[in-house]
Write a protein that holds these residues in place. Structure first.
Motif, mmCIF file in Angstrom:
data_model
loop_
_atom_site.group_PDB
_atom_site.id
_atom_site.type_symbol
_atom_site.label_atom_id
_atom_site.label_comp_id
_atom_site.label_asym_id
_atom_site.label_seq_id
_atom_site.Cartn_x
_atom_site.Cartn_y
_atom_site.Cartn_z
ATOM 1 N N ALA A 126 92.725 40.964 112.948
ATOM 2 C CA ALA A 126 91.813 42.007 112.535
ATOM 3 C C ALA A 126 90.568 41.728 113.050
ATOM 4 O O ALA A 126 90.051 40.434 113.234
ATOM 5 N N LEU A 127 89.765 42.736 113.606
ATOM 6 C CA LEU A 127 88.412 42.484 113.879
ATOM 7 C C LEU A 127 87.225 43.446 113.613
ATOM 8 O O LEU A 127 87.905 44.663 113.041
ATOM 9 N N ALA A 128 86.087 43.201 113.396
ATOM 10 C CA ALA A 128 85.153 43.961 113.089
ATOM 11 C C ALA A 128 84.102 43.874 114.038
ATOM 12 O O ALA A 128 83.578 42.952 114.580
ATOM 13 N N TYR A 129 83.473 45.195 114.322
ATOM 14 C CA TYR A 129 82.442 45.529 115.329
ATOM 15 C C TYR A 129 81.316 46.188 114.695
ATOM 16 O O TYR A 129 81.381 47.126 113.829
ATOM 17 N N ASP A 130 80.120 45.783 115.253
ATOM 18 C CA ASP A 130 78.909 46.758 114.847
ATOM 19 C C ASP A 130 78.965 48.009 115.886
ATOM 20 O O ASP A 130 79.522 48.191 116.653
ATOM 21 N N GLU A 131 77.627 48.388 115.534
ATOM 22 C CA GLU A 131 77.581 50.004 116.386
ATOM 23 C C GLU A 131 77.014 49.783 117.767
ATOM 24 O O GLU A 131 77.283 50.430 118.714
ATOM 25 N N ASP A 154 84.609 46.940 99.472
ATOM 26 C CA ASP A 154 84.251 45.693 100.241
ATOM 27 C C ASP A 154 85.368 44.892 100.556
ATOM 28 O O ASP A 154 85.347 43.551 101.140
ATOM 29 N N GLU A 155 86.645 45.508 100.724
ATOM 30 C CA GLU A 155 87.812 44.820 100.888
ATOM 31 C C GLU A 155 88.612 45.501 101.939
ATOM 32 O O GLU A 155 88.608 46.844 102.014
ATOM 33 N N ILE A 156 89.539 44.635 102.734
ATOM 34 C CA ILE A 156 90.373 45.675 103.865
ATOM 35 C C ILE A 156 91.806 44.959 103.306
ATOM 36 O O ILE A 156 92.182 43.783 103.180
ATOM 37 N N LEU A 157 92.972 46.055 103.432
ATOM 38 C CA LEU A 157 94.165 45.557 103.438
ATOM 39 C C LEU A 157 94.694 45.710 104.559
ATOM 40 O O LEU A 157 94.723 46.803 105.363
ATOM 41 N N ILE A 167 94.628 40.783 101.980
ATOM 42 C CA ILE A 167 93.359 41.322 101.598
ATOM 43 C C ILE A 167 92.414 40.424 102.390
ATOM 44 O O ILE A 167 92.156 39.252 101.988
ATOM 45 N N LEU A 168 91.366 41.247 102.805
ATOM 46 C CA LEU A 168 90.282 40.584 103.694
ATOM 47 C C LEU A 168 88.958 41.009 102.909
ATOM 48 O O LEU A 168 88.618 41.964 102.643
ATOM 49 N N ASP A 169 87.958 39.910 103.126
ATOM 50 C CA ASP A 169 86.564 40.432 102.641
ATOM 51 C C ASP A 169 85.906 41.356 103.954
ATOM 52 O O ASP A 169 86.029 40.761 105.099
ATOM 53 N N ALA A 170 85.379 42.264 103.405
ATOM 54 C CA ALA A 170 85.005 43.399 104.817
ATOM 55 C C ALA A 170 83.896 42.583 105.403
ATOM 56 O O ALA A 170 83.691 43.111 106.538
ATOM 57 N N ALA A 171 83.051 41.809 104.935
ATOM 58 C CA ALA A 171 81.583 41.451 105.466
ATOM 59 C C ALA A 171 82.120 40.218 106.259
ATOM 60 O O ALA A 171 81.545 40.050 107.581
ATOM 61 N N LYS A 175 90.140 35.570 104.056
ATOM 62 C CA LYS A 175 91.327 35.997 102.994
ATOM 63 C C LYS A 175 90.953 35.777 101.603
ATOM 64 O O LYS A 175 90.514 34.864 101.386
ATOM 65 N N LYS A 176 91.397 36.878 101.007
ATOM 66 C CA LYS A 176 91.059 37.038 99.632
ATOM 67 C C LYS A 176 92.278 36.880 98.668
ATOM 68 O O LYS A 176 92.485 36.374 97.553
ATOM 69 N N GLN A 177 93.572 37.530 99.362
ATOM 70 C CA GLN A 177 94.831 37.482 98.521
ATOM 71 C C GLN A 177 95.994 37.634 99.896
ATOM 72 O O GLN A 177 95.755 38.164 100.817
ATOM 73 N N MET A 178 96.918 36.958 99.768
ATOM 74 C CA MET A 178 98.187 36.983 100.535
ATOM 75 C C MET A 178 99.549 37.342 99.981
ATOM 76 O O MET A 178 99.568 36.682 98.784
ATOM 77 N N THR A 179 100.210 38.159 100.472
ATOM 78 C CA THR A 179 101.711 38.142 99.969
ATOM 79 C C THR A 179 102.477 38.419 101.335
ATOM 80 O O THR A 179 102.254 39.188 102.349
#
Length: 213
Positions: A126-131, A154-157, A167-171, A175-179
């Motif tokens: 999973a990757l995050a990019y700015d403008e 503020d979370e990503i599944l 579930i990841l922290d968007a900022a 990792k916040k939770q795994m199943t």
């Protein structure tokens, strides 16, 4: 005023304004509205912009089958071949980045406050990019991930095709939770503060209560 659109034999027939101008194109991805433009990808590798039934521009980005999004004045699109592309409203490519080998059916999610765009790829990241196209974080996941990212607050599944849900922290991407569901998943899931719901390929609907790491 945007009137209804109709799908005809893999084509999208778009009817705009009272002049009933028609434009018929082989558009293969969901339509997005940016300011006064309708923007859509296609199987021919071009991204199209349409206003009032008239083609504004088309640009060769590569095949796009997911939804286009934007951060401020930058239009952002992910291609099937692992690229994320930033364009201005005139269709000029401002930047592009290679994000992996494949990024299938990416409905590019954007966080309105953080001003970040999120995608997942078939290499399991999973990757995050700015403008400006700067990569803000990258998170290694377990297994192939495609068209399965869901942003809420503020979370990503993200769910892999083998049933690993995280579930990841968007900022930060932390990792916040795994199943581990131990079943095949080919559809996006959904979640809230208490539950995660996943539609699996062979075992129907899974719903479970969230738990911290």
């Amino acid at each position: 005023m945007l009137l209804p659109q109709f799908s005809l034999d893999n084509y999208i027939l778009i009817i705009l304004n009272t002049n009933m101008n028609l434009l018929k194109l082989k558009l293969m991805s969901p339509i997005s509205i940016y300011k006064n433009q309708i923007i859509c990808g296609s199987n021919d590798g071009f991204l199209y912009s349409i206003t009032d039934g008239v083609l504004n521009w088309k640009v060769n980005t590569g095949v796009v089958k997911g939804r286009v999004n934007s951060i401020n004045s930058t239009i952002i699109v992910a291609t099937e071949k692992g690229r994320i592309v930033g364009l201005d409203e005139n269709g000029t490519i401002l930047w592009f980045r290679t994000t992996g080998t494949m990024t299938r059916h990416q409905f590019v999610a954007v966080h309105d406050t953080l001003k970040l765009a999120y995608i997942v790829n078939e290499d399991g990241y999973a990757l995050a990019y700015d403008e400006l196209g700067n990569q803000k974080w990258i998170r290694r996941l377990r297994g192939v991930c495609s068209w399965s990212l869901k942003l809420r607050g503020d979370e990503i599944l993200v769910i892999s095709e083998t049933g690993y849900a995280v579930i990841l922290d968007a900022a930060t991407g932390e990792k916040k939770q795994m199943t581990m569901l131990k079943t095949q998943v080919h559809c996006p899931g959904d979640f809230n503060d208490e539950y995660v719901v996943v539609h699996t390929l062979k075992q129907g609907l899974f719903a479970y209560r969230r738990a911290s790491l």
